[in-house]
Design a protein around this motif. Structure first.
Motif, PDB file in Angstrom:
ATOM      1  N   HIS A  67      51.855  -5.002  53.234  1.00 50.86           N
ATOM      2  CA  HIS A  67      50.622  -5.788  53.350  1.00 50.86           C
ATOM      3  C   HIS A  67      49.965  -5.906  51.983  1.00 50.86           C
ATOM      4  O   HIS A  67      50.020  -6.957  51.361  1.00 50.86           O
ATOM      5  CB  HIS A  67      49.691  -5.117  54.370  1.00 50.86           C
ATOM      6  CG  HIS A  67      48.392  -5.831  54.569  1.00 50.86           C
ATOM      7  ND1 HIS A  67      47.193  -5.188  54.538  1.00 50.86           N
ATOM      8  CD2 HIS A  67      48.120  -7.118  54.786  1.00 50.86           C
ATOM      9  CE1 HIS A  67      46.225  -6.070  54.741  1.00 50.86           C
ATOM     10  NE2 HIS A  67      46.760  -7.246  54.902  1.00 50.86           N
ATOM     11  N   LEU A  68      49.385  -4.808  51.478  1.00 51.59           N
ATOM     12  CA  LEU A  68      48.716  -4.891  50.187  1.00 51.59           C
ATOM     13  C   LEU A  68      49.032  -3.711  49.279  1.00 51.59           C
ATOM     14  O   LEU A  68      48.286  -3.441  48.341  1.00 51.59           O
ATOM     15  CB  LEU A  68      47.204  -5.010  50.380  1.00 51.59           C
ATOM     16  CG  LEU A  68      46.743  -6.354  50.942  1.00 51.59           C
ATOM     17  CD1 LEU A  68      45.273  -6.340  51.224  1.00 51.59           C
ATOM     18  CD2 LEU A  68      47.074  -7.475  49.982  1.00 51.59           C
ATOM     19  N   GLY A  69      50.117  -2.997  49.538  1.00 50.69           N
ATOM     20  CA  GLY A  69      50.592  -2.038  48.558  1.00 50.69           C
ATOM     21  C   GLY A  69      50.046  -0.632  48.657  1.00 50.69           C
ATOM     22  O   GLY A  69      50.213   0.149  47.727  1.00 50.69           O
ATOM     23  N   CYS A  70      49.363  -0.265  49.757  1.00 47.97           N
ATOM     24  CA  CYS A  70      49.001   1.139  49.930  1.00 47.97           C
ATOM     25  C   CYS A  70      50.266   1.943  50.225  1.00 47.97           C
ATOM     26  O   CYS A  70      51.307   1.379  50.551  1.00 47.97           O
ATOM     27  CB  CYS A  70      48.010   1.306  51.089  1.00 47.97           C
ATOM     28  SG  CYS A  70      46.363   0.722  50.708  1.00 47.97           S
ATOM     29  N   THR A  71      50.158   3.268  50.106  1.00 44.67           N
ATOM     30  CA  THR A  71      51.283   4.118  50.438  1.00 44.67           C
ATOM     31  C   THR A  71      51.194   4.469  51.913  1.00 44.67           C
ATOM     32  O   THR A  71      50.177   4.985  52.370  1.00 44.67           O
ATOM     33  CB  THR A  71      51.249   5.399  49.591  1.00 44.67           C
ATOM     34  OG1 THR A  71      51.175   5.013  48.231  1.00 44.67           O
ATOM     35  CG2 THR A  71      52.479   6.230  49.834  1.00 44.67           C
ATOM     36  N   VAL A  72      52.270   4.189  52.678  1.00 45.61           N
ATOM     37  CA  VAL A  72      52.242   4.510  54.098  1.00 45.61           C
ATOM     38  C   VAL A  72      52.500   6.000  54.284  1.00 45.61           C
ATOM     39  O   VAL A  72      53.039   6.666  53.397  1.00 45.61           O
ATOM     40  CB  VAL A  72      53.286   3.692  54.877  1.00 45.61           C
ATOM     41  CG1 VAL A  72      52.965   2.218  54.802  1.00 45.61           C
ATOM     42  CG2 VAL A  72      54.683   3.969  54.369  1.00 45.61           C
ATOM     43  N   ALA A  73      52.069   6.522  55.409  1.00 44.27           N
ATOM     44  CA  ALA A  73      52.286   7.925  55.728  1.00 44.27           C
ATOM     45  C   ALA A  73      53.264   8.003  56.890  1.00 44.27           C
ATOM     46  O   ALA A  73      53.232   7.161  57.802  1.00 44.27           O
ATOM     47  CB  ALA A  73      50.963   8.585  56.108  1.00 44.27           C
ATOM     48  N   ASN A  94      45.139  10.040  43.500  1.00 43.53           N
ATOM     49  CA  ASN A  94      46.417  10.639  43.869  1.00 43.53           C
ATOM     50  C   ASN A  94      47.302   9.522  44.407  1.00 43.53           C
ATOM     51  O   ASN A  94      47.150   9.101  45.545  1.00 43.53           O
ATOM     52  CB  ASN A  94      46.179  11.721  44.922  1.00 43.53           C
ATOM     53  CG  ASN A  94      47.470  12.349  45.382  1.00 43.53           C
ATOM     54  OD1 ASN A  94      48.545  11.965  44.925  1.00 43.53           O
ATOM     55  ND2 ASN A  94      47.369  13.310  46.273  1.00 43.53           N
ATOM     56  N   PRO A  95      48.216   9.017  43.569  1.00 40.51           N
ATOM     57  CA  PRO A  95      49.017   7.859  43.976  1.00 40.51           C
ATOM     58  C   PRO A  95      49.879   8.128  45.204  1.00 40.51           C
ATOM     59  O   PRO A  95      50.372   7.188  45.811  1.00 40.51           O
ATOM     60  CB  PRO A  95      49.894   7.580  42.753  1.00 40.51           C
ATOM     61  CG  PRO A  95      49.177   8.216  41.623  1.00 40.51           C
ATOM     62  CD  PRO A  95      48.479   9.412  42.182  1.00 40.51           C
TER      63      PRO A  95
END
Lengths: 306, 179, 159
Positions: C92-98, B76-77
C-alpha cells in the motif's frame, strides 16, 4: 522629540587662547586638539552626547520618533523601511478586528517566530541518522532553553497551519478573492501548500518513530504516481514507442535519494526544510503582501453592492 | 454679519480662470470628495499590529513552556508503531489514503488544490465583497462550509476514531496502549 | 487613417510573432537546462544495505517455518521442501508488515495478507513481492532482493 539643529555653543573644552603666539610647552595631544579646534570648532560640539545621539538618530530614521501632525504620521510610514509596505492611511473598516481577526498578519508573525527559533535550533541539530535523535534529547535535557526553543518551533508550526487555513476561510466568507484580487488568492493557495510541505519536511528531522513512518508513508504516496504512467502505458500506442517511465518511482527516488528512508532522505529533507523551502515561501509571502497593496488594500464593503 | 472691509489678500489674476479663494484649517485637503473613513496608520494600525504580535508571542511562549513538544521513541525501521498516525494536519489525508492510495494521496488532494485555485475564476459575480456571509453569496458560503466540515470531520476521525491496524474504534473503547 | 493600437496588440503581427518566438526559445532553453540538471537529484549509487544477503543452510528452517529477517524486511517461509522469501514491505504505502497468525498485517492503514502474501483485506491492491532464493557454491542460501516477483510461489526447492 522634535528635531532641531543644535548650534555650536559654549567655550572650547581646552583653554589656551589662539591669540598669544608664545612658544608652546604643550604635548602632542594637546597640540592636536588645539589644531582641530582652530580648524573646525564645531567638532567638539558635535561630540556632546545629546547632539551626537540626536544626529545619529536623525541620520537613521529621518522622522521624529513621536509624530504629532498628520504630515509627520504619514512620513513615519513613508520613510520607514519596515512600515513603508503598509499604507500611511487606512480605512476604518480594515481595522475592525472582527473583520480579519488579524489572521494574515498572525501567520506572518508565526513564520517569523519559526524562522528565528529554527535558526537557533540549527546550532544544535545534526542531520545524521546516528546523531539526530540524540540531539533532540539534548534539547530537552542539556541545552539551556532548548526545550522552549523546540516547543516554540513545534507550536508555531502547528498554529501556522491552522491560522493559514482560518485565513483562507475568512477570505472566502468575505468574498475577498473576487476581482481584482483573484491572483492573490491563487498565491495564497500556493502559500498554504508550501506551509504544509514545510511541515512535512520538518517532522522527519527529529528521527523519531512518527518522523520515520510518516515519511515512509508520504514517500509511498508519491510512489503512487505510478498509476498515471501505468495507465498511459496501457493506452494503445504506436509499436516501438518507448514506455512512459514510472513517474512515482522516479519521484520517490528523487525525494528519498534511495529505496528506503535513511541518511540520504534525512539530508535531503534537511536542506529542503532549512534552506530551499523557506526562501521560496519568503518570496511568495513578499509577493502576496505587495499584491495586497497593488490590489487596493484589503477588501471593503464599499467595493460592491450587498 | 456685515463685511466691514474688503481686502484682497490673494489678488486675482484676470488671465486665469482660477484663483486662491481662502485658507481653511483642517488636517488634509479634500476636493470634490465626501468624507472618507480613513485614519492614519500611525498609531491606529501600528498599535493593533504590535498588540497582535505581543499576544501571539505570549501564547506560543506559554504553550512551549507548559506543554513541551512531544518526542516519540527513536526511529526503528523494523517496527512501525501501531497505529502509525501522521500529525493532525495530515490525518485527513491519511484517512483518504486508507481507502485508495492513489486517489486519496495524490488524486483528490491535487484536484482540491486545483479547485481552490480555480474559485476566483469561476465565481466572478461582483457582490458581497467585504462582508461576512453576505446574503447574495449564500450558495458559495454553504459550499465552502461543506468543504470545511469534510476537512474537519476527516481529521477528527483520524485522530479519535482510528485504533490499531487503522480499524474503527470509538474513543471510549480505544485500547489503552493508544493515547 | 486612425490606427487601432489595441487591435494591433492582439493581432499576430510580425513583431509580435518574433517576440513571442524569442521568449519561447529562451523559456524552452531554460526549461531544458533545468531538466538536464535535474538528473543531479537522481542518485546513481545506493547507500542502502546490499540487495543480496545470505540466510544460511536450508536446514536452518524447519517445515512450516516463518522467520523474520528484520533488518532486511524479508520473511523466510518453508513449506515441505520448498523455501520462499516474502517481502515485508506493505504494497500500500511502504510500512513494514508484522507477522500474524493469519499471515501479515500492516499497522499503518489496515491491509491484511495471507501466508503467501495475497491481499485478504484492503486498502492494498497488490500481493507482497516474492524474492529470488538460490544456493551459493558454499551451500548457503542467498536471497536476491533485486529479483522480485509480483505473483506468489517463487520457491527454491531443497534437493
Amino acid at each position: 522629540m522634535s528635531v532641531k539643529e543644535l548650534r555650536p555653543s559654549g567655550p572650547p573644552p581646552s583653554s589656551g587662547g589662539s591669540g598669544s603666539r608664545r612658544p608652546s610647552t604643550d604635548g602632542p595631544l594637546t597640540k592636536l586638539s588645539k589644531a582641530i579646534y582652530r580648524q573646525a570648532p564645531e567638532v567638539w560640539d558635535n561630540l556632546r552626547p545629546l547632539a551626537l545621539f540626536h544626529n545619529i538618530y536623525k541620520s537613521v530614521y529621518r522622522t521624529t520618533a513621536f509624530p504629532k501632525t498628520e504630515r509627520e504620521r504619514s512620513e513615519a510610514f513613508f520613510n520607514s523601511f519596515l512600515l513603508h509596505i503598509q499604507p500611511a492611511k487606512i480605512e476604518k473598516h480594515a481595522l475592525r478586528f472582527t473583520y480579519t481577526f488579524g489572521l494574515g498578519l498572525l501567520s506572518t508573525y508565526l513564520f517569523l517566530l519559526l524562522t528565528i527559533s529554527g535558526l537557533l535550533l540549527m546550532f544544535v541539530y545534526v542531520p545524521s541518522v546516528q546523531d539526530a535523535y540524540g540531539r533532540m534529547q539534548d534539547l530537552h535535557s542539556s541545552v539551556s532553553f532548548g526545550y522552549i526553543l523546540r516547543g516554540m518551533h513545534f507550536w508555531s508550526a502547528n498554529a501556522m497551519i491552522a491560522v493559514v487555513f482560518f485565513h483562507m476561510c475568512r477570505v472566502f466568507y468575505t468574498g475577498a478573492y473576487k476581482a481584482p484580487r483573484e491572483f492573490n488568492w491563487v498565491i495564497g493557495v500556493i502559500l498554504m501548500v508550501l506551509t504544509l510541505i514545510l511541515g512535512f519536511t520538518g517532522y522527519l528531522l527529529p528521527w523519531d518513530q512518527l518522523a520515520f513512518w510518516a515519511i515512509t508513508v508520504g514517500a509511498g504516496i508519491a510512489g503512487k504516481a505510478n498509476w498515471i504512467s501505468d495507465n498511459l502505458n496501457s493506452l494503445p500506442h504506436p509499436p516501438g514507442a518507448p514506455p512512459v517511465p514510472p513517474l512515482g518511482d522516479l519521484t520517490r527516488w528523487a525525494l528519498l535519494g534511495s529505496d528506503t528512508v535513511g541518511q540520504e532522505a534525512l539530508i535531503r529533507f534537511y536542506v529542503l526544510h532549512v534552506a530551499i523551502l523557506p526562501v521560496i515561501i519568503t518570496l511568495f509571502i513578499v509577493y502576496h503582501m505587495w499584491r495586497i497593496r497593488k490590489d487596493g488594500g484589503i477588501s471593503s464593503p464599499k467595493e460592491s453592492p450587498e | 454679519m456685515k463685511r466691514i472691509r474688503e481686502e484682497e489678500i490673494f489678488p486675482r489674476n484676470p488671465n486665469k480662470t482660477y484663483g486662491l479663494m481662502e485658507l481653511v484649517k483642517g488636517s488634509s485637503t479634500r476636493v470634490d470628495r465626501g468624507p472618507d473613513d480613513m485614519v492614519s496608520s500611525w498609531p491606529h494600525l501600528l498599535i493593533r499590529e504590535a498588540a497582535l504580535f505581543a499576544a501571539c508571542f505570549a501564547v506560543i511562549l506559554a504553550l512551549s513552556v507548559f506543554k513541551p513538544a512531544p518526542l516519540e521513541l527513536e526511529a526503528n525501521p523494523q517496527k512501525p508503531p501501531n497505529p502509525a498516525k501522521a500529525p493532525w494536519y495530515f490525518l485527513g489525508l491519511q484517512e483518504l489514503v486508507a481507502y485508495d492510495a492513489f486517489w486519496g494521496g495524490l488524486g483528490i488532494p491535487g484536484l482540491v488544490v486545483i479547485g481552490l485555485m480555480a474559485i476566483p475564476y469561476l465565481d466572478r459575480h461582483h457582490s458581497g465583497i467585504g462582508r461576512w456571509f453576505a446574503k447574495s453569496r449564500r450558495m458559495a458560503c454553504t459550499l465552502w462550509t461543506g468543504y470545511v466540515v469534510i476537512v474537519i470531520v476527516l481529521i477528527i476521525i483520524g485522530q479519535y476514531f482510528r485504533g490499531p491496524n487503522w480499524a474503527w474504534y470509538t474513543p471510549w473503547n480505544m485500547p489503552p496502549e493508544v493515547q | 487613417m486612425a490606427v487601432n493600437y489595441d487591435q494591433e496588440k492582439q493581432d499576430l503581427t510580425r513583431r509580435n510573432f518574433l517576440s513571442l518566438a524569442a521568449n519561447g526559445l529562451i523559456g524552452a532553453g531554460l526549461l531544458g537546462a533545468a531538466a538536464v540538471f535535474g538528473k543531479f537529484f537522481w542518485p546513481n549509487v545506493s547507500y542502502g544495505p546490499p540487495s543480496k544477503f545470505s540466510i544460511g543452510k536450508p536446514t536452518n528452517f524447519g517445515d512450516g517455518a516463518k522467520l523474520n529477517i528484520a533488518d532486511q524486511k524479508v520473511s523466510i517461509i518453508r513449506h515441505g521442501d520448498k523455501i520462499g522469501a516474502i517481502s515485508m514491505v506493505c504494497q500500500h504505502l511502504g510500512c513494514t508488515v508484522a507477522a500474524s497468525p493469519t499471515g501479515y498485517d500492516c499497522p499503518c492503514h489496515g491491509s491484511k495478507y495471507d501466508d503467501k502474501g495475497n491481499v485478504t483485506h484492503g486498502p492494498a491492491l497488490v500481493s507482497l513481492f516474492w524474492f529470488d532464493v538460490h544456493p551459493t557454491p558454499s551451500g548457503d542460501l542467498e536471497v536476491d532482493k533485486s529479483k522480485k516477483f509480483s505473483d506468489p510461489d517463487h520457491y527454491y526447492t531443497v534437493t
